[in-house]
Write a protein that holds these residues in place. Structure first.
Motif, PDB file in Angstrom:
ATOM      1  N   ALA A 102      25.944  82.829  26.375  1.00 61.76           N
ATOM      2  CA  ALA A 102      27.003  81.977  25.830  1.00 61.76           C
ATOM      3  C   ALA A 102      28.195  81.928  26.779  1.00 61.76           C
ATOM      4  N   ILE A 103      28.540  83.075  27.358  1.00 62.56           N
ATOM      5  CA  ILE A 103      29.641  83.117  28.330  1.00 62.56           C
ATOM      6  C   ILE A 103      29.305  82.237  29.527  1.00 62.56           C
ATOM      7  N   ARG A 104      28.089  82.345  30.007  1.00 64.17           N
ATOM      8  CA  ARG A 104      27.670  81.505  31.142  1.00 64.17           C
ATOM      9  C   ARG A 104      27.771  80.023  30.795  1.00 64.17           C
ATOM     10  N   GLY A 105      27.350  79.667  29.598  1.00 65.34           N
ATOM     11  CA  GLY A 105      27.401  78.267  29.169  1.00 65.34           C
ATOM     12  C   GLY A 105      28.819  77.733  29.091  1.00 65.34           C
ATOM     13  N   VAL A 106      29.726  78.535  28.533  1.00 64.61           N
ATOM     14  CA  VAL A 106      31.127  78.124  28.431  1.00 64.61           C
ATOM     15  C   VAL A 106      31.727  77.957  29.820  1.00 64.61           C
ATOM     16  N   MET A 107      31.442  78.892  30.702  1.00 68.31           N
ATOM     17  CA  MET A 107      32.003  78.828  32.052  1.00 68.31           C
ATOM     18  C   MET A 107      31.448  77.636  32.827  1.00 68.31           C
ATOM     19  N   GLN A 108      30.157  77.357  32.664  1.00 72.74           N
ATOM     20  CA  GLN A 108      29.572  76.185  33.333  1.00 72.74           C
ATOM     21  C   GLN A 108      30.218  74.905  32.825  1.00 72.74           C
ATOM     22  N   ALA A 109      30.431  74.819  31.521  1.00 72.92           N
ATOM     23  CA  ALA A 109      31.062  73.635  30.947  1.00 72.92           C
ATOM     24  C   ALA A 109      32.502  73.487  31.443  1.00 72.92           C
ATOM     25  N   ALA A 110      33.204  74.602  31.568  1.00 71.00           N
ATOM     26  CA  ALA A 110      34.590  74.563  32.034  1.00 71.00           C
ATOM     27  C   ALA A 110      34.677  74.123  33.495  1.00 71.00           C
ATOM     28  N   GLY A 111      33.658  74.404  34.270  1.00 70.29           N
ATOM     29  CA  GLY A 111      33.665  74.031  35.684  1.00 70.29           C
ATOM     30  C   GLY A 111      33.333  72.576  35.946  1.00 70.29           C
TER      31      GLY A 111
END
Length: 79
Positions: free
Chosen positions: A57-66
């Motif tokens: 989930a952290i990876r997904g949020v960070m990818q979306a933020a980028g």
């Protein structure tokens, strides 16, 4: 890039009890940024979560933020 650093620090900080033990570094190569996250001994389980769900989930949020900055974002958890 600063927004991404603030975001990952906030997310990890909310998951662990010892905020002083959080260590986050990053490498920027072309349009890919890789965050390396380390926390206090014994708290990595909180960050990874059951079956790695929290970490994903952290990876997904960070990818979306980028996406807005056209960056590919990876997150590695270093024990």
């Amino acid at each position: 890039m600063e927004k991404l650093e603030i975001l990952i620090n906030y997310i990890i900080g909310e998951l662990v009890e010892t905020k002083e033990g959080i260590r986050i570094s990053y490498d920027l190569i072309d349009d890919t940024v890789t965050f390396k996250v380390s926390v206090t001994q014994g708290e990595m389980g909180r960050v990874i979560g059951k079956n790695g769900l929290t970490a994903n989930a952290i990876r997904g949020v960070m990818q979306a933020a980028g996406v807005k900055d056209r960056l590919n974002v990876n997150v590695e958890f270093v024990d």
